[in-house]
Design an enzyme around this catalytic site. Structure first.
Site, PDB file in Angstrom:
ATOM      1  N   CYS A 264       4.127  -1.271  18.075  1.00  0.00           N
ATOM      2  CA  CYS A 264       3.908   0.233  17.068  1.00  0.00           C
ATOM      3  C   CYS A 264       5.013   1.017  17.901  1.00  0.00           C
ATOM      4  O   CYS A 264       5.145   1.218  19.228  1.00  0.00           O
ATOM      5  CB  CYS A 264       2.320   0.495  17.496  1.00  0.00           C
ATOM      6  N   LEU A 265       5.519   1.977  16.988  1.00  0.00           N
ATOM      7  CA  LEU A 265       6.533   2.831  17.336  1.00  0.00           C
ATOM      8  C   LEU A 265       5.825   4.130  18.491  1.00  0.00           C
ATOM      9  O   LEU A 265       6.854   4.698  19.291  1.00  0.00           O
ATOM     10  CB  LEU A 265       7.108   3.687  16.292  1.00  0.00           C
TER      11      LEU A 265
ATOM     12  N   HIS B 207      -2.262  -2.580   9.780  1.00  0.00           N
ATOM     13  CA  HIS B 207      -1.952  -1.828  11.097  1.00  0.00           C
ATOM     14  C   HIS B 207      -1.672  -0.137  10.831  1.00  0.00           C
ATOM     15  O   HIS B 207      -2.231   0.602  11.444  1.00  0.00           O
ATOM     16  CB  HIS B 207      -0.774  -2.310  11.641  1.00  0.00           C
ATOM     17  N   GLU B 208      -0.984   0.087   9.832  1.00  0.00           N
ATOM     18  CA  GLU B 208      -0.596   1.351   9.297  1.00  0.00           C
ATOM     19  C   GLU B 208      -1.843   2.228   8.883  1.00  0.00           C
ATOM     20  O   GLU B 208      -2.084   3.548   9.197  1.00  0.00           O
ATOM     21  CB  GLU B 208       0.565   1.614   8.054  1.00  0.00           C
TER      22      GLU B 208
ATOM     23  N   HIS C 192      -3.749   3.666  11.574  1.00  0.00           N
ATOM     24  CA  HIS C 192      -3.418   4.970  12.236  1.00  0.00           C
ATOM     25  C   HIS C 192      -4.185   6.169  11.362  1.00  0.00           C
ATOM     26  O   HIS C 192      -4.171   7.244  11.829  1.00  0.00           O
ATOM     27  CB  HIS C 192      -1.770   4.945  12.001  1.00  0.00           C
TER      28      HIS C 192
ATOM     29  N   GLN D 159       1.735   9.507  13.297  1.00  0.00           N
ATOM     30  CA  GLN D 159       2.651   9.263  14.135  1.00  0.00           C
ATOM     31  C   GLN D 159       3.834  10.223  14.221  1.00  0.00           C
ATOM     32  O   GLN D 159       4.733  10.241  15.316  1.00  0.00           O
ATOM     33  CB  GLN D 159       3.389   7.717  13.796  1.00  0.00           C
TER      34      GLN D 159
ATOM     35  N   GLY E 137       6.936  -0.042   9.412  1.00  0.00           N
ATOM     36  CA  GLY E 137       5.771   0.860   9.129  1.00  0.00           C
ATOM     37  C   GLY E 137       5.801   2.149   9.766  1.00  0.00           C
ATOM     38  O   GLY E 137       6.047   2.086  10.998  1.00  0.00           O
TER      39      GLY E 137
HETATM   40 NI    NI Z   1       1.673   1.743  14.445  1.00  0.00          NI
END
Ligand code: NI
Length: 186
Positions: free
Chosen positions: A99-100, A141-142, A145, A51, A46
């Site tokens: 997480c990226l 999670h997304e 953000h 991000q 995701g």
């Molecule tokens: Ni993340």
């Protein structure tokens, strides 16, 4: 299409509340394609617009590599615009998340097992769905953000203290990733 550099902790865009997306948002379709391409390049399941430095309420997911563990379910790529999520029922479960924007960090997070999500797809068609298990976890999670929340915000004081050094490395850009990171400001 192009790969977008990923913003990492503790860039302020990651803690900001993102703005709603308007159908006439300039360059929206290309941005969605770029976001998907960046997610695949980074082997992510995701990726949310903040991000890559865009503070708008939009994220993409393709979580098939992990949802297959839930009864072989597959959803394919998904685009979620202006999503609203609510928990269904009381059941929570723990699982490790990454997480990226927080390279090399994985921690156990408790989340509702089942959710209801309302969102617009990339053609601004409205959907309402219920999901559970891993797919529900990725969506939550997304969605976080877009509210300026990172998974580390759920950790207790003890775990937070243990990852302090790692967070400091990320903050200073001392991380190796296979995907491009946005340069640190200042
Ligand atoms: Ni993340």
């Amino acid at each position: 299409m192009s790969i977008l550099p990923v913003v990492t902790y503790d860039d302020p865009v990651l803690t900001r509340k993102a703005d709603p997306v308007h159908p006439e948002h300039p360059g929206l379709q290309k941005f969605i394609d770029d976001l998907l391409e960046t997610m695949y390049e980074a082997d992510g399941v995701g990726l949310a617009a903040p991000q890559v430095g865009e503070s708008i309420r939009l994220f993409v997911v393709d979580a098939d590599v992990i949802t297959e563990e839930d009864d072989g379910k597959k959803f394919g790529p998904g685009v979620f615009i202006n999503p609203e999520i609510e928990a269904v029922g009381e059941e929570h479960w723990d699982a490790e998340e990454g997480c990226l924007s927080l390279p090399d960090l994985r921690e156990k997070v408790s989340r509702p097992h089942k959710i209801r999500i309302r969102y617009h797809d990339r053609d601004f068609k409205l959907h309402e769905e219920e999901h559970e298990g891993w797919y529900a976890r990725v969506l939550q999670h997304e969605n976080d953000h877009l509210k300026g929340i990172l998974f580390i915000d759920y950790l207790g004081a003890f775990r937070k203290r243990l990852i302090k050094g790692k967070l400091e490395d990320i903050r200073q850009g001392k991380v190796d990733t296979e995907y491009p990171l946005a340069p640190k400001q200042g």
